[in-house]
Design a protein around this motif. Structure first.
Motif, PDB file in Angstrom:
ATOM      1  N   PRO A  21       0.845  -1.204   0.000  1.00 29.14           N
ATOM      2  CA  PRO A  21       0.000   0.000   0.000  1.00 29.14           C
ATOM      3  C   PRO A  21       0.877   1.250   0.000  1.00 29.14           C
ATOM      4  O   PRO A  21       1.890   1.308   0.696  1.00 29.14           O
ATOM      5  N   GLY A  22       0.532   2.202  -0.825  1.00 27.98           N
ATOM      6  CA  GLY A  22       1.294   3.445  -0.885  1.00 27.98           C
ATOM      7  C   GLY A  22       2.532   3.388  -1.764  1.00 27.98           C
ATOM      8  O   GLY A  22       3.277   4.363  -1.851  1.00 27.98           O
ATOM      9  N   ALA A  23       2.784   2.244  -2.420  1.00 28.66           N
ATOM     10  CA  ALA A  23       3.955   2.141  -3.303  1.00 28.66           C
ATOM     11  C   ALA A  23       3.858   3.192  -4.404  1.00 28.66           C
ATOM     12  O   ALA A  23       2.776   3.583  -4.833  1.00 28.66           O
ATOM     13  N   ARG A  24       5.021   3.643  -4.855  1.00 31.21           N
ATOM     14  CA  ARG A  24       5.081   4.655  -5.912  1.00 31.21           C
ATOM     15  C   ARG A  24       6.013   4.178  -7.007  1.00 31.21           C
ATOM     16  O   ARG A  24       6.974   3.452  -6.745  1.00 31.21           O
ATOM     17  N   ALA A  25       5.738   4.606  -8.224  1.00 30.99           N
ATOM     18  CA  ALA A  25       6.554   4.217  -9.379  1.00 30.99           C
ATOM     19  C   ALA A  25       7.241   5.452  -9.950  1.00 30.99           C
ATOM     20  O   ALA A  25       6.684   6.553  -9.928  1.00 30.99           O
ATOM     21  N   TYR A  26       8.451   5.247 -10.466  1.00 25.27           N
ATOM     22  CA  TYR A  26       9.248   6.344 -11.000  1.00 25.27           C
ATOM     23  C   TYR A  26       9.969   5.909 -12.265  1.00 25.27           C
ATOM     24  O   TYR A  26      10.364   4.751 -12.407  1.00 25.27           O
ATOM     25  N   LYS A  27      10.189   6.859 -13.135  1.00 24.80           N
ATOM     26  CA  LYS A  27      11.112   6.715 -14.257  1.00 24.80           C
ATOM     27  C   LYS A  27      12.377   7.428 -13.807  1.00 24.80           C
ATOM     28  O   LYS A  27      12.343   8.572 -13.350  1.00 24.80           O
ATOM     29  N   SER A  45      12.219  -2.048  -6.281  1.00 21.46           N
ATOM     30  CA  SER A  45      12.556  -2.839  -7.465  1.00 21.46           C
ATOM     31  C   SER A  45      13.013  -1.862  -8.537  1.00 21.46           C
ATOM     32  O   SER A  45      12.497  -0.755  -8.651  1.00 21.46           O
ATOM     33  N   ILE A  46      14.015  -2.272  -9.294  1.00 21.40           N
ATOM     34  CA  ILE A  46      14.549  -1.433 -10.365  1.00 21.40           C
ATOM     35  C   ILE A  46      14.763  -2.316 -11.589  1.00 21.40           C
ATOM     36  O   ILE A  46      15.375  -3.375 -11.504  1.00 21.40           O
ATOM     37  N   SER A  47      14.225  -1.867 -12.716  1.00 16.82           N
ATOM     38  CA  SER A  47      14.345  -2.646 -13.948  1.00 16.82           C
ATOM     39  C   SER A  47      14.722  -1.736 -15.112  1.00 16.82           C
ATOM     40  O   SER A  47      14.549  -0.522 -15.057  1.00 16.82           O
ATOM     41  N   HIS A  48      15.235  -2.358 -16.138  1.00 19.75           N
ATOM     42  CA  HIS A  48      15.592  -1.682 -17.387  1.00 19.75           C
ATOM     43  C   HIS A  48      14.959  -2.491 -18.509  1.00 19.75           C
ATOM     44  O   HIS A  48      14.900  -3.719 -18.424  1.00 19.75           O
ATOM     45  N   PRO A  49      14.482  -1.852 -19.577  1.00 20.48           N
ATOM     46  CA  PRO A  49      13.789  -2.603 -20.622  1.00 20.48           C
ATOM     47  C   PRO A  49      14.653  -3.590 -21.406  1.00 20.48           C
ATOM     48  O   PRO A  49      14.134  -4.577 -21.927  1.00 20.48           O
ATOM     49  N   SER A  50      15.971  -3.386 -21.483  1.00 21.58           N
ATOM     50  CA  SER A  50      16.764  -4.242 -22.369  1.00 21.58           C
ATOM     51  C   SER A  50      18.040  -4.823 -21.760  1.00 21.58           C
ATOM     52  O   SER A  50      18.763  -5.543 -22.435  1.00 21.58           O
ATOM     53  N   ARG A  51      18.332  -4.510 -20.487  1.00 22.03           N
ATOM     54  CA  ARG A  51      19.555  -5.002 -19.849  1.00 22.03           C
ATOM     55  C   ARG A  51      19.358  -4.926 -18.339  1.00 22.03           C
ATOM     56  O   ARG A  51      18.372  -4.374 -17.860  1.00 22.03           O
ATOM     57  N   TYR A  52      20.321  -5.481 -17.603  1.00 24.77           N
ATOM     58  CA  TYR A  52      20.295  -5.311 -16.156  1.00 24.77           C
ATOM     59  C   TYR A  52      20.616  -3.854 -15.813  1.00 24.77           C
ATOM     60  O   TYR A  52      21.465  -3.232 -16.458  1.00 24.77           O
ATOM     61  N   GLU A  57      23.185   2.949 -11.459  1.00 23.71           N
ATOM     62  CA  GLU A  57      21.739   3.212 -11.514  1.00 23.71           C
ATOM     63  C   GLU A  57      21.049   2.722 -10.240  1.00 23.71           C
ATOM     64  O   GLU A  57      20.194   3.420  -9.681  1.00 23.71           O
ATOM     65  N   ILE A  58      21.425   1.529  -9.776  1.00 21.51           N
ATOM     66  CA  ILE A  58      20.838   0.985  -8.553  1.00 21.51           C
ATOM     67  C   ILE A  58      21.173   1.890  -7.372  1.00 21.51           C
ATOM     68  O   ILE A  58      20.299   2.277  -6.588  1.00 21.51           O
ATOM     69  N   HIS A  86      10.279 -10.226 -14.157  1.00 21.56           N
ATOM     70  CA  HIS A  86      10.879  -9.364 -15.177  1.00 21.56           C
ATOM     71  C   HIS A  86      12.360  -9.717 -15.237  1.00 21.56           C
ATOM     72  O   HIS A  86      13.070  -9.586 -14.246  1.00 21.56           O
ATOM     73  N   LYS A  87      12.849 -10.158 -16.385  1.00 21.76           N
ATOM     74  CA  LYS A  87      14.216 -10.683 -16.441  1.00 21.76           C
ATOM     75  C   LYS A  87      15.310  -9.652 -16.179  1.00 21.76           C
ATOM     76  O   LYS A  87      16.427 -10.013 -15.875  1.00 21.76           O
ATOM     77  N   ASN A  88      15.013  -8.373 -16.280  1.00 23.95           N
ATOM     78  CA  ASN A  88      16.028  -7.341 -16.046  1.00 23.95           C
ATOM     79  C   ASN A  88      15.724  -6.518 -14.802  1.00 23.95           C
ATOM     80  O   ASN A  88      15.929  -5.305 -14.774  1.00 23.95           O
ATOM     81  N   CYS A  89      15.225  -7.174 -13.762  1.00 26.33           N
ATOM     82  CA  CYS A  89      14.803  -6.479 -12.545  1.00 26.33           C
ATOM     83  C   CYS A  89      15.582  -6.980 -11.338  1.00 26.33           C
ATOM     84  O   CYS A  89      15.816  -8.178 -11.194  1.00 26.33           O
ATOM     85  N   PHE A  90      15.985  -6.050 -10.480  1.00 23.90           N
ATOM     86  CA  PHE A  90      16.608  -6.373  -9.207  1.00 23.90           C
ATOM     87  C   PHE A  90      15.747  -5.804  -8.091  1.00 23.90           C
ATOM     88  O   PHE A  90      15.075  -4.786  -8.273  1.00 23.90           O
TER      89      PHE A  90
END
Length: 125
Positions: A21-27, A45-52, A57-58, A86-90
């Protein structure tokens, strides 16, 4: 990356139902970050569309979006609890504060904390 490059995004209702509850998303640059606070503590959680995501960045996302007095870690749970949608998510999770012992290593693989290591020699303190 600087905090001014953080853009908050709306979370679709179907996704919101699966988050704290209350989670927020960012670019954040090219990365998508979701940050939430639950009874167990902070989760990011942090993800990238095409790579780790890179270490920088983390690190930058963590310090921009989670309070500085929180200790975060990337954890590998038992296989039975491992989830990867999501394969590129940590994922970073808040962990209890504990002393962090930093030892310096020489180029030969030795450690100057006085403890013998494989590939290195014992050093006197």
């Amino acid at each position: 990356m600087i905090a001014s490059q953080v853009i908050e995004l709306p979370i679709p209702p179907a996704l919101r139902a699966t988050l704290e509850p209350g989670a927020r998303a960012y670019k954040f640059g090219e990365c998508l970050i979701i940050v939430g606070l639950s009874e167990q503590g902070w989760h990011m959680s942090i993800s990238h569309p095409s790579r780790y995501p890179t270490w920088d960045e983390i690190r930058d996302a963590r310090y921009a979006l989670v309070p500085d007095d929180v200790t975060m870690a990337m954890l590998l749970p038992p296989r039975s609890e491992y989830v990867n949608v999501h394969k590129n998510c940590f994922h970073l999770w808040q962990v209890a504060k504990m002393p962090i012992i930093v030892a310096s290593f020489d180029m030969a693989g030795g450690c100057d904390d006085g403890v013998a290591r494989a590939g290195g020699s014992e050093t006197a303190s």
